[in-house]
Design a protein around this motif. Structure first.
Motif, PDB file in Angstrom:
ATOM      1  N   ALA A 196       0.841  -1.196   0.000  1.00 52.25           N
ATOM      2  CA  ALA A 196       0.000   0.000   0.000  1.00 52.25           C
ATOM      3  C   ALA A 196       0.875   1.243   0.000  1.00 52.25           C
ATOM      4  N   GLY A 197       0.571   2.170  -0.896  1.00 52.53           N
ATOM      5  CA  GLY A 197       1.321   3.415  -0.983  1.00 52.53           C
ATOM      6  C   GLY A 197       2.642   3.305  -1.716  1.00 52.53           C
ATOM      7  N   GLU A 198       2.906   2.186  -2.368  1.00 50.73           N
ATOM      8  CA  GLU A 198       4.190   1.963  -3.035  1.00 50.73           C
ATOM      9  C   GLU A 198       4.033   1.853  -4.547  1.00 50.73           C
ATOM     10  N   THR A 199       5.146   2.050  -5.255  1.00 47.62           N
ATOM     11  CA  THR A 199       5.213   1.903  -6.707  1.00 47.62           C
ATOM     12  C   THR A 199       6.192   0.792  -7.051  1.00 47.62           C
ATOM     13  N   TYR A 200       5.775  -0.111  -7.933  1.00 52.15           N
ATOM     14  CA  TYR A 200       6.605  -1.249  -8.297  1.00 52.15           C
ATOM     15  C   TYR A 200       6.679  -1.407  -9.814  1.00 52.15           C
ATOM     16  N   GLU A 201       7.785  -1.975 -10.261  1.00 50.91           N
ATOM     17  CA  GLU A 201       7.964  -2.305 -11.676  1.00 50.91           C
ATOM     18  C   GLU A 201       7.829  -3.810 -11.837  1.00 50.91           C
ATOM     19  N   ILE A 202       7.066  -4.206 -12.854  1.00 53.30           N
ATOM     20  CA  ILE A 202       6.866  -5.636 -13.084  1.00 53.30           C
ATOM     21  C   ILE A 202       7.255  -5.973 -14.523  1.00 53.30           C
ATOM     22  N   GLY A 203       7.846  -7.139 -14.689  1.00 45.06           N
ATOM     23  CA  GLY A 203       8.262  -7.560 -16.024  1.00 45.06           C
ATOM     24  C   GLY A 203       8.510  -9.051 -16.058  1.00 45.06           C
ATOM     25  N   GLY A 204       8.651  -9.576 -17.249  1.00 47.83           N
ATOM     26  CA  GLY A 204       8.963 -10.981 -17.414  1.00 47.83           C
ATOM     27  C   GLY A 204      10.431 -11.247 -17.159  1.00 47.83           C
ATOM     28  N   PRO A 205      10.885 -12.482 -17.358  1.00 44.31           N
ATOM     29  CA  PRO A 205      12.267 -12.853 -17.043  1.00 44.31           C
ATOM     30  C   PRO A 205      13.289 -12.451 -18.101  1.00 44.31           C
ATOM     31  N   GLU A 206      12.837 -11.887 -19.246  1.00 45.45           N
ATOM     32  CA  GLU A 206      13.767 -11.585 -20.338  1.00 45.45           C
ATOM     33  C   GLU A 206      13.642 -10.138 -20.801  1.00 45.45           C
ATOM     34  N   VAL A 207      14.786  -9.541 -21.110  1.00 43.56           N
ATOM     35  CA  VAL A 207      14.821  -8.239 -21.773  1.00 43.56           C
ATOM     36  C   VAL A 207      15.138  -8.492 -23.244  1.00 43.56           C
ATOM     37  N   LEU A 208      14.248  -8.043 -24.110  1.00 45.31           N
ATOM     38  CA  LEU A 208      14.364  -8.299 -25.542  1.00 45.31           C
ATOM     39  C   LEU A 208      14.239  -6.999 -26.312  1.00 45.31           C
ATOM     40  N   THR A 209      14.743  -6.991 -27.545  1.00 49.74           N
ATOM     41  CA  THR A 209      14.415  -5.900 -28.451  1.00 49.74           C
ATOM     42  C   THR A 209      13.123  -6.262 -29.173  1.00 49.74           C
ATOM     43  N   TYR A 210      12.488  -5.258 -29.777  1.00 49.41           N
ATOM     44  CA  TYR A 210      11.270  -5.554 -30.534  1.00 49.41           C
ATOM     45  C   TYR A 210      11.589  -6.449 -31.727  1.00 49.41           C
ATOM     46  N   ALA A 211      12.802  -6.308 -32.284  1.00 47.99           N
ATOM     47  CA  ALA A 211      13.199  -7.191 -33.383  1.00 47.99           C
ATOM     48  C   ALA A 211      13.241  -8.642 -32.921  1.00 47.99           C
ATOM     49  N   GLU A 212      13.792  -8.866 -31.720  1.00 46.14           N
ATOM     50  CA  GLU A 212      13.828 -10.236 -31.190  1.00 46.14           C
ATOM     51  C   GLU A 212      12.419 -10.770 -30.949  1.00 46.14           C
ATOM     52  N   MET A 213      11.528  -9.915 -30.462  1.00 43.48           N
ATOM     53  CA  MET A 213      10.152 -10.360 -30.248  1.00 43.48           C
ATOM     54  C   MET A 213       9.478 -10.708 -31.568  1.00 43.48           C
ATOM     55  N   LEU A 214       9.729  -9.911 -32.605  1.00 43.66           N
ATOM     56  CA  LEU A 214       9.164 -10.201 -33.922  1.00 43.66           C
ATOM     57  C   LEU A 214       9.695 -11.527 -34.459  1.00 43.66           C
ATOM     58  N   ARG A 215      10.993 -11.749 -34.319  1.00 41.43           N
ATOM     59  CA  ARG A 215      11.584 -12.981 -34.836  1.00 41.43           C
ATOM     60  C   ARG A 215      11.039 -14.203 -34.093  1.00 41.43           C
TER      61      ARG A 215
END
Length: 302
Positions: A196-215
Motif C-alpha cells: 500500500a502506498g508503493e510503486t513497483y515495476e513488473i516484467g517478465g524474465p527476459e529483456v528483448l528488443t522488438y526485433a527479437e520479439m518479432l523474430r
C-alpha cells in the motif's frame, strides 16, 4: 474484500474480474454500457462515466478499487481526458472512504523523453496519488496476451511480412510480461499490506528488443522474418506503415509506435519478494496467447 474494477471491459480488466472472483472477493465493475457487458456470476455492475463522478457514486461503497482506464487513441485531447477522469475518480474515491487504489501504469524513465501517451500515464499516476487512500502503482511494459494491441501488432507483422524494412524502434529494449503474471501481481498486492502506498515495476524474465520479439513470434508461427532497420521512418510514417500492414487502426498504432522509442525495462524488482509470481517466459506467453486466439486466416495464407 469489496473491490471495484474500472476498465473491466478492457484487455487486462476482463481477465482481472474473474481472477478476483476466484480469490473470493466481492466484485463491482464500472462500465459505460451495462447491456454490452456480460459479468461473471456474482459480479455487481454499475453503469457510469468516469468524467462524471456523480454517475458512479453507487460503485464506491468498496474497500479497494482498480483503476485500469487509459485512452489508447491518437486524438489531441486524450491527455486532458485522462487527467480529468483520474482527478474526478481520486476525489470521489476519497470522499467515499475507499482505502486502497491499485493502478496499472507504464514503464519508462522520465529522463528518456517519454512519448505523449507514456507521459500521460505517468501524469495519471501522479493525479491518483493525490487521493486520501493508499495508492499502489504497478508499471509494466508490453503485456503479452490475446487481445493486447501491442501484441496484436507484433503478431500480425510477424505473420504477414517475411521481410521487414522497419524503423529504428525495433532495436529498443523492452521487458515484456505475460498477462497471466500481470493479473497475479494485481490480485496479489491486495494480500500484502506493505504494498500500500508503493510503486513497483513488473516484467517478465527476459529483456528483448522488438526485433527479437518479432523474430521469435515468427518462429512460433512457422517462419522467422528477416528484419532490416532503417533510420528514415518517423513515428508518424511508422504508424501509417503498421496501419497498412496490419488490422491495428492508425489511431491505435500511432500512440503505440510513439512509445516504442522509449526503453521499458525493470530496474526495481522489489515486488518479487513481496508477491511471489513464477515468471512466465516470453515463449510460453506467446504459446498461450496464440493458442487462445485460435487459427487465424492471415496465418494460414502467410
Amino acid at each position: 474484500m469489496r473491490i471495484l474494477v474500472t476498465g473491466a471491459t478492457g484487455f487486462v480488466g476482463g481477465r482481472l474480474v474473474p481472477a478476483l472472483v476466484d480469490a473470493s472477493h466481492e466484485v463491482t465493475v464500472l462500465v459505460r454500457d451495462a447491456e454490452r457487458y456480460d459479468p461473471p456470476a456474482g459480479v455487481r455492475v454499475v453503469e457510469g462515466d468516469l468524467l462524471e463522478p456523480s454517475s458512479y457514486a453507487a460503485a464506491l461503497d468498496v474497500d479497494a478499487a482498480y483503476y485500469l482506464v487509459h485512452s489508447m487513441t491518437a486524438r489531441d485531447d486524450f491527455a486532458d481526458h485522462d487527467r480529468r477522469a483520474a482527478d474526478g475518480f481520486a476525489r470521489a474515491a476519497s470522499e467515499a472512504g475507499v482505502e486502497r487504489v491499485v493502478y496499472l501504469g507504464g514503464l519508462g524513465e522520465d529522463r528518456d523523453h517519454l512519448s505523449e501517451h507514456l507521459r500521460s500515464r505517468r501524469e495519471v499516476e501522479r493525479v491518483l496519488a493525490t487521493g486520501r487512500y493508499a495508492l499502489t502503482t504497478l508499471r509494466a511494459a508490453i503485456v503479452v496476451g490475446a487481445g493486447s494491441a501491442g501484441f496484436e501488432m507484433i503478431r500480425q507483422l510477424a505473420t504477414r511480412l517475411p521481410v521487414m524494412v522497419t524503423p529504428r524502434w525495433v532495436r529498443t529494449a523492452c521487458q515484456p510480461i505475460a498477462v497471466d503474471d500481470v493479473i497475479a501481481y494485481l490480485v496479489g498486492v491486495l494480500d500484502v499490506p506493505e504494498t500500500a502506498g508503493e510503486t513497483y515495476e513488473i516484467g517478465g524474465p527476459e529483456v528483448l528488443t522488438y526485433a527479437e520479439m518479432l523474430r521469435r513470434t515468427g518462429q512460433h508461427l512457422g517462419h522467422e522474418p528477416i528484419i532490416l532497420a532503417v533510420p528514415v521512418l518517423t513515428p508518424r510514417l511508422s504508424a501509417y506503415w503498421v496501419g497498412l500492414m496490419t488490422d491495428v487502426p492508425w489511431r491505435v498504432a500511432r500512440p503505440l509506435i510513439a512509445g516504442l522509442k522509449n526503453p521499458v525495462v525493470v530496474h526495481d524488482d522489489r515486488i518479487r519478494d513481496l508477491v511471489p509470481v513464477d515468471p512466465t517466459t516470453f515463449d510460453e506467453a506467446l504459446r498461450r496467447a496464440l493458442a487462445r486466439e485460435g487459427p487465424r486466416a492471415d496465418a494460414a495464407t502467410a
